[in-house]
Scaffold this active site. Sequence first.
Site, mmCIF file in Angstrom:
data_model
loop_
_atom_site.group_PDB
_atom_site.id
_atom_site.type_symbol
_atom_site.label_atom_id
_atom_site.label_comp_id
_atom_site.label_asym_id
_atom_site.label_seq_id
_atom_site.Cartn_x
_atom_site.Cartn_y
_atom_site.Cartn_z
ATOM 1 N N HIS A 36 0.854 -1.146 -0.072
ATOM 2 C CA HIS A 36 0.281 -0.106 -0.135
ATOM 3 C C HIS A 36 0.996 1.290 0.142
ATOM 4 O O HIS A 36 2.137 1.140 0.485
ATOM 5 C CB HIS A 36 -0.811 0.115 1.247
ATOM 6 C CG HIS A 36 -2.117 -0.971 1.350
ATOM 7 N ND1 HIS A 36 -3.151 -0.849 1.849
ATOM 8 C CD2 HIS A 36 -1.897 -2.328 0.538
ATOM 9 C CE1 HIS A 36 -3.875 -1.958 1.801
ATOM 10 N NE2 HIS A 36 -3.336 -2.887 0.854
ATOM 11 N N GLU B 96 1.144 3.958 1.591
ATOM 12 C CA GLU B 96 1.426 4.206 3.249
ATOM 13 C C GLU B 96 2.736 3.422 3.525
ATOM 14 O O GLU B 96 3.613 3.892 4.079
ATOM 15 C CB GLU B 96 0.476 4.291 4.101
ATOM 16 C CG GLU B 96 -0.844 4.995 4.094
ATOM 17 C CD GLU B 96 -1.925 4.080 3.210
ATOM 18 O OE1 GLU B 96 -3.259 4.439 3.517
ATOM 19 O OE2 GLU B 96 -1.497 3.456 2.493
ATOM 20 N N CYS C 227 -6.376 1.833 6.103
ATOM 21 C CA CYS C 227 -6.712 0.667 6.411
ATOM 22 C C CYS C 227 -6.090 0.344 8.041
ATOM 23 O O CYS C 227 -5.352 0.634 8.147
ATOM 24 C CB CYS C 227 -6.364 -0.449 5.351
ATOM 25 S SG CYS C 227 -4.995 -0.984 5.192
ATOM 26 N N CYS D 163 -2.354 -0.404 7.473
ATOM 27 C CA CYS D 163 -1.505 0.972 7.373
ATOM 28 C C CYS D 163 -1.250 1.587 8.509
ATOM 29 O O CYS D 163 -0.412 2.335 8.811
ATOM 30 C CB CYS D 163 -2.016 1.510 6.044
ATOM 31 S SG CYS D 163 -1.696 0.762 4.520
#
Length: 155
Positions: free
Chosen positions: A55, A57, A85, A88
Amino acid sequence: MILSPDVTYMRQALAQARLAAAKSEVPVGAIVVRDGKILARAYNRPIGLKDPTAHAEVLALRRAARKTGNYRLTGCDLYVTVEPCAMCLGAVLQARIRRLVYGAADPKAGAVHSIVRFPIEKTNHRLEILSGVLADEAAVLLRDFFRLRRGLPKS
């Protein structure tokens, strides 16, 4: 017109999100900033890297940690186009990010204010959170991406 640093950095994160969309990845972008300098930029890449943890992040945090030589990114701010999420947000807390700034809410996976309210106040790290920065722009980017995937016209 004078732009606040939050808007300026979020525009940089949105540019990263557009790079993700251009590679058929969900358009999420992230920027790590310390003392007014961008330490790392990243965009979603789970499909391209064949990595469910890739992801924006997480990739930005990894790059910033490598650049600083420390996994603890104290004094750093993370700008991300969409509400993180649970995975993250956990990485943000482990990295000791000082401030999380995000754009659009994620009603299907957001772990800050949406589907899950992670009990940040119960952790040993205090994280400042600012939401809604350029949220409309981030939301349109996501909405248009998914509309195109479904064969529908942009909004």
